[in-house]
Design a protein around this motif. Structure first.
Motif, short mmCIF file in Angstrom:
data_model
loop_
_atom_site.label_atom_id
_atom_site.label_comp_id
_atom_site.label_asym_id
_atom_site.label_seq_id
_atom_site.Cartn_x
_atom_site.Cartn_y
_atom_site.Cartn_z
N PHE A 74 25.01 12.91 40.89
CA PHE A 74 25.27 11.60 40.28
C PHE A 74 26.72 11.18 40.53
O PHE A 74 26.98 10.04 40.93
N LEU A 75 27.65 12.08 40.29
CA LEU A 75 29.07 11.75 40.48
C LEU A 75 29.38 11.46 41.94
O LEU A 75 30.09 10.51 42.27
N ASN A 76 28.84 12.29 42.84
CA ASN A 76 29.13 12.13 44.27
C ASN A 76 28.61 10.80 44.82
O ASN A 76 29.23 10.23 45.72
N GLU A 77 27.50 10.33 44.30
CA GLU A 77 26.96 9.06 44.79
C GLU A 77 27.97 7.93 44.60
O GLU A 77 28.23 7.15 45.51
N THR A 78 28.57 7.86 43.41
CA THR A 78 29.56 6.83 43.13
C THR A 78 30.86 7.08 43.90
O THR A 78 31.47 6.14 44.41
N ILE A 79 31.27 8.34 43.97
CA ILE A 79 32.49 8.66 44.71
C ILE A 79 32.35 8.26 46.17
O ILE A 79 33.27 7.70 46.77
N ASP A 96 42.85 10.31 49.99
CA ASP A 96 43.24 11.70 49.72
C ASP A 96 42.97 12.05 48.25
O ASP A 96 42.52 13.17 47.94
N TYR A 97 43.26 11.10 47.38
CA TYR A 97 43.03 11.34 45.95
C TYR A 97 41.54 11.56 45.68
O TYR A 97 41.16 12.45 44.91
N VAL A 98 40.70 10.76 46.33
CA VAL A 98 39.26 10.89 46.13
C VAL A 98 38.76 12.24 46.67
O VAL A 98 37.89 12.87 46.07
N GLU A 99 39.34 12.70 47.76
CA GLU A 99 38.97 14.02 48.27
C GLU A 99 39.32 15.10 47.25
O GLU A 99 38.57 16.07 47.07
N ASP A 100 40.47 14.94 46.59
CA ASP A 100 40.84 15.88 45.54
C ASP A 100 39.84 15.84 44.38
O ASP A 100 39.54 16.87 43.76
N ASN A 103 36.90 17.93 45.17
CA ASN A 103 37.20 19.36 45.05
C ASN A 103 37.23 19.83 43.59
O ASN A 103 37.11 21.02 43.33
N SER A 104 37.41 18.87 42.66
CA SER A 104 37.48 19.24 41.25
C SER A 104 36.17 18.97 40.51
O SER A 104 36.10 19.11 39.29
N LEU A 105 35.13 18.60 41.26
CA LEU A 105 33.86 18.26 40.63
C LEU A 105 33.30 19.40 39.78
O LEU A 105 32.70 19.16 38.73
N SER A 106 33.49 20.61 40.24
CA SER A 106 32.93 21.75 39.51
C SER A 106 33.49 21.84 38.11
O SER A 106 32.82 22.35 37.19
#
Length: 203
Positions: A74-79, A96-100, A103-106
């Motif tokens: 769900f989160l990745n779809e919006t990201i 770059d911020y979005v890539e970070d 990486n912090s999704l967990s």
């Protein structure tokens, strides 16, 4: 408010009218004590919603049916949606911020899954004339997932001290709600040039 009429086709849900005014219209005129009392009532009722357990994740697509199998999906779809807009606009630092964030999704996947009010904002909170909570409106946009999401969406929507009062009273993690505030922003990016039904513009 109490539902008084429901129809499947066309989809329609009518509530009883709540007497009072939108919190957005009265908040700035409240005393500090009145704000504290009202915010306690609001977070108590928000937490009652968040005690309702859900069987899936994301948006409700039918009775006990949900749009995603995991919270990360769900989160990745919006990201992904927001990232594509930032990439198109050559906003490298934001990308770059979005890539970070990815990486912090967990860190955002450990919680007690529940129903979340995703339209948490002062416009949807009705207060009585003596400044107590009358009820929440516009509650059909419910999401199954992390209760902190609703407060993050509130933070993304409201620049007053109201979100911080609510987050502090609810003992929610500020870093977690900040993550969801950015998540909300990413979801709105594709519509930033368009007028939305409830707002003249999104900036």
């Amino acid at each position: 408010p109490k539902p008084v009429f429901y129809c499947d086709s066309p989809a329609m849900l009518c509530y009883e009218e709540l007497e009072g005014d939108s919190l957005d219209n009265v908040y700035d005129n409240l005393s500090e004590d009145e704000k504290d009392v009202l915010c306690h009532e609001i977070i108590d009722n928000y937490n009652k919603i968040c005690k309702i357990e859900a069987s899936g994740f994301g948006r409700m697509t039918g009775y006990d049916k949900w749009s995603h199998t995991t919270w990360a999906d769900f989160l990745n779809e919006t990201i992904d949606i927001g990232y594509e807009v930032l990439k198109r606009d050559n906003r490298a630092v934001a990308c770059d911020y979005v890539e970070d964030m990815r990486n912090s999704l967990s860190d955002c996947c450990h919680f007690k899954k529940s129903i979340v009010w995703s339209d948490f904002c002062k416009e949807n909170i009705i207060v009585t004339h003596d400044h107590h909570l009358a009820g929440f409106v516009d509650i059909e946009g419910l999401i199954a997932g992390d209760p902190a999401l609703g407060l993050g969406y509130l933070k993304a929507h409201d620049e007053t001290d109201f979100p911080e009062r609510i987050i502090e009273m609810g003992n929610y993690d500020s870093d977690r709600t900040d993550f969801y505030a950015v998540h909300r922003y990413l979801g709105l990016l594709p519509y930033q040039e368009q007028a939305l039904p409830d707002r003249k513009s999104v900036v």
